[in-house]
Design a protein around this motif. Sequence first.
Motif, PDB file in Angstrom:
ATOM      1  N   GLN A 282     -51.779  28.042  14.769  1.00 59.29           N
ATOM      2  CA  GLN A 282     -51.812  28.964  15.902  1.00 59.29           C
ATOM      3  C   GLN A 282     -50.487  29.696  16.102  1.00 59.29           C
ATOM      4  OE1 GLN A 282     -54.702  29.550  17.389  1.00 59.29           O
ATOM      5  NE2 GLN A 282     -55.585  28.031  15.993  1.00 59.29           N
ATOM      6  N   HIS A 283     -49.534  29.502  15.193  1.00 57.07           N
ATOM      7  CA  HIS A 283     -48.227  30.151  15.311  1.00 57.07           C
ATOM      8  C   HIS A 283     -48.355  31.656  15.106  1.00 57.07           C
ATOM      9  CE1 HIS A 283     -43.979  31.075  14.385  1.00 57.07           C
ATOM     10  NE2 HIS A 283     -43.708  29.977  15.070  1.00 57.07           N
ATOM     11  N   PRO A 284     -47.529  32.466  15.786  1.00 58.14           N
ATOM     12  CA  PRO A 284     -47.591  33.926  15.609  1.00 58.14           C
ATOM     13  C   PRO A 284     -47.405  34.374  14.162  1.00 58.14           C
ATOM     14  CG  PRO A 284     -46.272  33.377  17.532  1.00 58.14           C
ATOM     15  CD  PRO A 284     -46.589  32.084  16.863  1.00 58.14           C
ATOM     16  N   TYR A 285     -46.749  33.568  13.347  1.00 56.79           N
ATOM     17  CA  TYR A 285     -46.540  33.926  11.940  1.00 56.79           C
ATOM     18  C   TYR A 285     -47.869  34.114  11.211  1.00 56.79           C
ATOM     19  CZ  TYR A 285     -44.924  33.489   7.088  1.00 56.79           C
ATOM     20  OH  TYR A 285     -44.671  33.696   5.749  1.00 56.79           O
ATOM     21  N   PHE A 286     -48.919  33.397  11.628  1.00 57.16           N
ATOM     22  CA  PHE A 286     -50.220  33.464  10.968  1.00 57.16           C
ATOM     23  C   PHE A 286     -51.213  34.354  11.708  1.00 57.16           C
ATOM     24  CE2 PHE A 286     -49.003  29.046   9.439  1.00 57.16           C
ATOM     25  CZ  PHE A 286     -48.660  29.465   8.156  1.00 57.16           C
ATOM     26  N   GLN A 287     -50.727  35.231  12.578  1.00 63.33           N
ATOM     27  CA  GLN A 287     -51.628  36.071  13.368  1.00 63.33           C
ATOM     28  C   GLN A 287     -52.506  36.948  12.469  1.00 63.33           C
ATOM     29  OE1 GLN A 287     -49.604  38.494  16.230  1.00 63.33           O
ATOM     30  NE2 GLN A 287     -51.478  39.417  17.041  1.00 63.33           N
ATOM     31  N   GLU A 288     -51.905  37.537  11.437  1.00 63.89           N
ATOM     32  CA  GLU A 288     -52.674  38.396  10.528  1.00 63.89           C
ATOM     33  C   GLU A 288     -53.722  37.587   9.764  1.00 63.89           C
ATOM     34  OE1 GLU A 288     -51.865  41.303   6.652  1.00 63.89           O
ATOM     35  OE2 GLU A 288     -50.201  40.623   7.892  1.00 63.89           O
ATOM     36  N   GLN A 289     -53.364  36.381   9.347  1.00 65.21           N
ATOM     37  CA  GLN A 289     -54.307  35.538   8.614  1.00 65.21           C
ATOM     38  C   GLN A 289     -55.489  35.129   9.493  1.00 65.21           C
ATOM     39  OE1 GLN A 289     -54.324  34.863   5.385  1.00 65.21           O
ATOM     40  NE2 GLN A 289     -52.520  36.141   5.163  1.00 65.21           N
ATOM     41  N   ARG A 290     -55.204  34.812  10.752  1.00 69.36           N
ATOM     42  CA  ARG A 290     -56.280  34.434  11.668  1.00 69.36           C
ATOM     43  C   ARG A 290     -57.233  35.603  11.898  1.00 69.36           C
ATOM     44  NH1 ARG A 290     -51.938  32.019  14.507  1.00 69.36           N
ATOM     45  NH2 ARG A 290     -51.959  33.734  16.011  1.00 69.36           N
ATOM     46  N   ALA A 291     -56.684  36.810  12.039  1.00 69.52           N
ATOM     47  CA  ALA A 291     -57.522  37.992  12.261  1.00 69.52           C
ATOM     48  C   ALA A 291     -58.383  38.283  11.036  1.00 69.52           C
ATOM     49  CB  ALA A 291     -56.638  39.196  12.588  1.00 69.52           C
ATOM     50  N   THR A 292     -57.796  38.148   9.851  1.00 77.34           N
ATOM     51  CA  THR A 292     -58.554  38.374   8.611  1.00 77.34           C
ATOM     52  C   THR A 292     -59.659  37.350   8.451  1.00 77.34           C
ATOM     53  OG1 THR A 292     -56.559  39.274   7.568  1.00 77.34           O
ATOM     54  CG2 THR A 292     -58.353  38.604   6.113  1.00 77.34           C
ATOM     55  N   GLU A 293     -59.348  36.096   8.762  1.00 77.14           N
ATOM     56  CA  GLU A 293     -60.343  35.029   8.647  1.00 77.14           C
ATOM     57  C   GLU A 293     -61.470  35.224   9.646  1.00 77.14           C
ATOM     58  OE1 GLU A 293     -59.401  30.852   9.865  1.00 77.14           O
ATOM     59  OE2 GLU A 293     -59.517  30.496   7.712  1.00 77.14           O
ATOM     60  N   LYS A 294     -61.139  35.653  10.849  1.00 73.93           N
ATOM     61  CA  LYS A 294     -62.152  35.885  11.874  1.00 73.93           C
ATOM     62  C   LYS A 294     -63.080  37.030  11.480  1.00 73.93           C
ATOM     63  CE  LYS A 294     -62.600  36.637  16.868  1.00 73.93           C
ATOM     64  NZ  LYS A 294     -61.861  36.862  18.137  1.00 73.93           N
ATOM     65  N   GLN A 295     -62.506  38.077  10.898  1.00 76.28           N
ATOM     66  CA  GLN A 295     -63.307  39.209  10.461  1.00 76.28           C
ATOM     67  C   GLN A 295     -64.222  38.816   9.302  1.00 76.28           C
ATOM     68  OE1 GLN A 295     -60.942  42.565   9.346  1.00 76.28           O
ATOM     69  NE2 GLN A 295     -62.674  43.937   9.028  1.00 76.28           N
ATOM     70  N   ALA A 296     -63.699  38.024   8.358  1.00 73.01           N
ATOM     71  CA  ALA A 296     -64.508  37.568   7.227  1.00 73.01           C
ATOM     72  C   ALA A 296     -65.643  36.671   7.687  1.00 73.01           C
ATOM     73  CB  ALA A 296     -63.624  36.838   6.217  1.00 73.01           C
ATOM     74  N   LEU A 297     -65.381  35.828   8.689  1.00 72.59           N
ATOM     75  CA  LEU A 297     -66.419  34.948   9.222  1.00 72.59           C
ATOM     76  C   LEU A 297     -67.510  35.746   9.909  1.00 72.59           C
ATOM     77  CD1 LEU A 297     -67.338  32.044   9.722  1.00 72.59           C
ATOM     78  CD2 LEU A 297     -65.982  32.043  11.821  1.00 72.59           C
ATOM     79  N   ALA A 298     -67.112  36.786  10.644  1.00 80.58           N
ATOM     80  CA  ALA A 298     -68.103  37.637  11.312  1.00 80.58           C
ATOM     81  C   ALA A 298     -68.974  38.369  10.291  1.00 80.58           C
ATOM     82  CB  ALA A 298     -67.391  38.624  12.232  1.00 80.58           C
TER      83      ALA A 298
END
Length: 419
Positions: A281-297
């Motif tokens: 949940q660190h800000p460093y991984f913000q882009e990775q979380r957004a990409t993963e969320k989009q791929a899951l959707a």
Amino acid sequence: MKNYKTIGKIGEGTFSEVMKMQSLRDGNYYACKQMKQRFESIEQVNNLREIQALRRLHPHPNILTLHEVVFDRKSGSLALICELMDMNIYELIRGRRHPLSEKKIMYYMYQLCKSLDHMHRNGIFHRDVKPENILIKQDVLKLGDFGSCRSVYSKQPYTEYISTRWYRAPECLLTDGFYTYKMDLWSAGCVFYEIASLQPLFPGANELDQISKIHDVIGTPAQKTLTKFKQSRAMSFDFPFKKGSGIPLLTTNLSPQCLSLLHAMVAYDPDERITARQALQHPYFQEQRATEKQALASHRRACFPEHPVAAEPLRAGWQMSKEGRKQKQSLKPEEDHPKRQGLAYIMELPKLKLSGVTKLSSYSSPTLQSVLGSGASGKAPVLRPLKCVGANKKTDPQKDMKAALKQCHLPTIERKGGG
């Protein structure tokens, strides 16, 4: 092992050697971890921590997959057939002149933290996280070699000299085996820095030099931290005060967010060290979380496409209240049914029509034959319906039922599991 053909040797360790094998059944290539230890029984094999851990953690995209366990009772040899990866992190960065891009570093570290989070939530910590045990294939990172893993619920103290020295946490160096799963985060932080800078963070020559290297970079710890370590150590230690040069002075190509996460992972006190779940949940991984969320959707849309025709009877007006943000569904009640609470009935089930004698299918069941007896054709007998008795006949329906029940006795059903 007669189903596999040896292609070549990949590597060798203290307790095993790894071979590249080809399956004669499917033609695919696998990594075979041949144990040097001899095993007495299949029970001893099944109690092996590495096998238990790989089975418990399966499936996960960032944990090495165990395909097969091959045990020869006669010779006592044991081999673990795992998926074959391209290389490990050490082979990836060895000999490189220029560091990897920060985007690729971020991608690798996100996957490593996901593997640690999955492992720790399932009650296991690795104890030997290092570049050689982190495998890569087509930019997919997987954690392997669980030979040193332990349960997070097992009783302390643990083995002192665990983990490779350069990646060994301070609590492993300064206590008599009193450490927790947080040691994996320290090791991951050391790997983090090594991927980014192409050089180890704390390359100690021995135990004392290892502690000295740590203090040179991050300084001597607070007295309260040393006091906690001294409570579980037979010998006392007093270190000269060092301010520490700090991690930013060792490299210039790391972003502030990257350094923030790195500092959190190599916190001297394990109680102040970040967890794998917090690291994700660190800000460093913000882009990775957004990409993963989009791929899951996108995956959900592909697996569960919307069907306008099927959704037509489910016309519902969803209203969001401003106060509690509760969803309310308004469905028009059918005229033939009273208003019901709970799920709306989309369609009415057809009523059963009993006309004449219902014939059973021609399927011959041994169970039915044993219970009801078989007819001349060897098939299950037809159960005839009860005849309706006229109003002018005085009969006792309970006697009719008892007479019908006396014709056959069903066997007692025993529950499994003593229920």
